[in-house]
Design a protein around this motif. Sequence first.
Motif, short mmCIF file in Angstrom:
data_model
loop_
_atom_site.label_atom_id
_atom_site.label_comp_id
_atom_site.label_asym_id
_atom_site.label_seq_id
_atom_site.Cartn_x
_atom_site.Cartn_y
_atom_site.Cartn_z
N ILE A 14 0.84 -1.20 0.00
CA ILE A 14 0.00 0.00 0.00
C ILE A 14 0.87 1.25 0.00
O ILE A 14 0.59 2.23 -0.71
CB ILE A 14 -0.96 -0.01 1.20
N SER A 15 1.96 1.23 0.77
CA SER A 15 2.86 2.38 0.83
C SER A 15 3.48 2.67 -0.53
O SER A 15 3.59 3.83 -0.95
CB SER A 15 3.97 2.13 1.86
N SER A 16 3.86 1.62 -1.23
CA SER A 16 4.42 1.80 -2.58
C SER A 16 3.38 2.37 -3.53
O SER A 16 3.68 3.25 -4.34
CB SER A 16 4.93 0.46 -3.12
N ALA A 17 2.14 1.91 -3.40
CA ALA A 17 1.08 2.42 -4.26
C ALA A 17 0.81 3.89 -3.97
O ALA A 17 0.58 4.69 -4.90
CB ALA A 17 -0.20 1.59 -4.05
N ILE A 18 0.85 4.28 -2.70
CA ILE A 18 0.66 5.69 -2.33
C ILE A 18 1.79 6.53 -2.90
O ILE A 18 1.56 7.60 -3.48
CB ILE A 18 0.57 5.83 -0.80
N LEU A 19 3.01 6.06 -2.74
CA LEU A 19 4.15 6.83 -3.24
C LEU A 19 4.10 6.95 -4.77
O LEU A 19 4.50 7.99 -5.33
CB LEU A 19 5.45 6.17 -2.80
N ALA A 47 4.45 3.72 5.56
CA ALA A 47 4.09 2.38 6.06
C ALA A 47 3.69 2.42 7.53
O ALA A 47 2.81 1.67 7.96
CB ALA A 47 5.25 1.42 5.85
N ALA A 48 4.31 3.30 8.32
CA ALA A 48 3.97 3.39 9.74
C ALA A 48 2.51 3.84 9.91
O ALA A 48 1.79 3.31 10.77
CB ALA A 48 4.92 4.37 10.44
N PHE A 49 2.07 4.80 9.10
CA PHE A 49 0.67 5.23 9.17
C PHE A 49 -0.27 4.11 8.71
O PHE A 49 -1.33 3.88 9.30
CB PHE A 49 0.45 6.46 8.30
N LEU A 99 -6.78 4.09 -1.86
CA LEU A 99 -5.83 3.01 -1.60
C LEU A 99 -5.76 2.67 -0.12
O LEU A 99 -5.49 1.54 0.27
CB LEU A 99 -4.43 3.42 -2.07
N HIS A 100 -6.00 3.68 0.71
CA HIS A 100 -5.83 3.57 2.17
C HIS A 100 -7.02 4.29 2.80
O HIS A 100 -7.02 5.52 2.91
CB HIS A 100 -4.50 4.23 2.55
N PRO A 101 -8.08 3.56 3.17
CA PRO A 101 -9.34 4.20 3.60
C PRO A 101 -9.21 5.29 4.66
O PRO A 101 -9.98 6.26 4.61
CB PRO A 101 -10.17 3.01 4.09
N PRO A 102 -8.26 5.22 5.62
CA PRO A 102 -8.14 6.36 6.55
C PRO A 102 -7.73 7.66 5.86
O PRO A 102 -7.85 8.74 6.45
CB PRO A 102 -7.07 5.89 7.55
N GLY A 103 -7.20 7.54 4.64
CA GLY A 103 -6.92 8.74 3.85
C GLY A 103 -5.59 9.38 4.18
O GLY A 103 -4.64 8.75 4.65
#
Length: 310
Positions: A14-19, A47-49, A99-103
């Motif tokens: 997920i972190s890679s997708a966000i980046l 990734a920590a978030f 990608l990450h529901p908390p946004g």
Amino acid sequence: MQMTTTPDTLSTSISSAILNLLLPHHRTTDPTPAPATAFPHQLRNIAAFVRDGAPVVFTLPAFPCKSPNPDKVLGHLPDQGERLSLTFLNTLCTDIQRLHPPGARVVICSDGHIFGDLIGVPDGHIDAYTDELRAQIGRLGLKKLSVFDLRDVLGNLPHPAKRAHVHDQYAPALDDLRAEIHANHQTLALYRGITRFLVEDTPHWPGTRTALQRACRWRAYGVIQRSRAWGDLIAEHHPNAVRLSIHPQPVGAAKFGIRLLDAPDAWTTPWHSVALRRADGTWTLMPREKAARLGRLVHLDGKPSHFQQD
């Protein structure tokens, strides 16, 4: 039934997708694009978030005030360039939420008061700029954005006292900075870029060009010192945030340079320029003087906003 994907593997993915959402907007002077794996600092922070199920927090020292040079900007208040940039940042957070529901959210760390005396902008203009920035965020409904400035840290102290406090507490020593500029080509490029901006942003200089450049080189040291100090203060108040920058950053640096709008070089920002809407509907940034030759001035709510190319 066993999980086929471990939590750490999922957070990394997920972190890679966000980046990857940020990479097309990377502000850098490096000639070739780099993959997400080349940015370990950002991947680790994101990734920590993700692992905590929390919104990803970005801090962006930016949106200080308008350039004092009337050949570059329309006035001392935010205009269409800022509106477009703020909307871009909010949209980026919305895309991350898919990608990450908390946004995600962006804390805009407005740094105008940090070096207003060095760039020749009155503190009253800086306050008016930041207040209008907050008002724009509210009017546009950009709920993923917030503004953080010296008033949030030091309240109603006089502006010179605030600057002195931050400089004394956080700024690197001048001799250390000079040594770094001589030894590090990235810091040297930053120093030269800031010096160039200071020269361009001094519209009425009574002396010679040589004297102006000498004065701006000296002031550039102060701008970098104060900028470093502001960065350390932000890190103290937002210790886990992903650090963004409006300055070009090399691949793999601790800060991720981000381009807010299309511009002809890696240094142009909305507060050093105006927005021009091209005939095909796309937007770009350029000095007011150039935009006025290419398009007509458009007013919104009775205020100069941008230029339109017919």
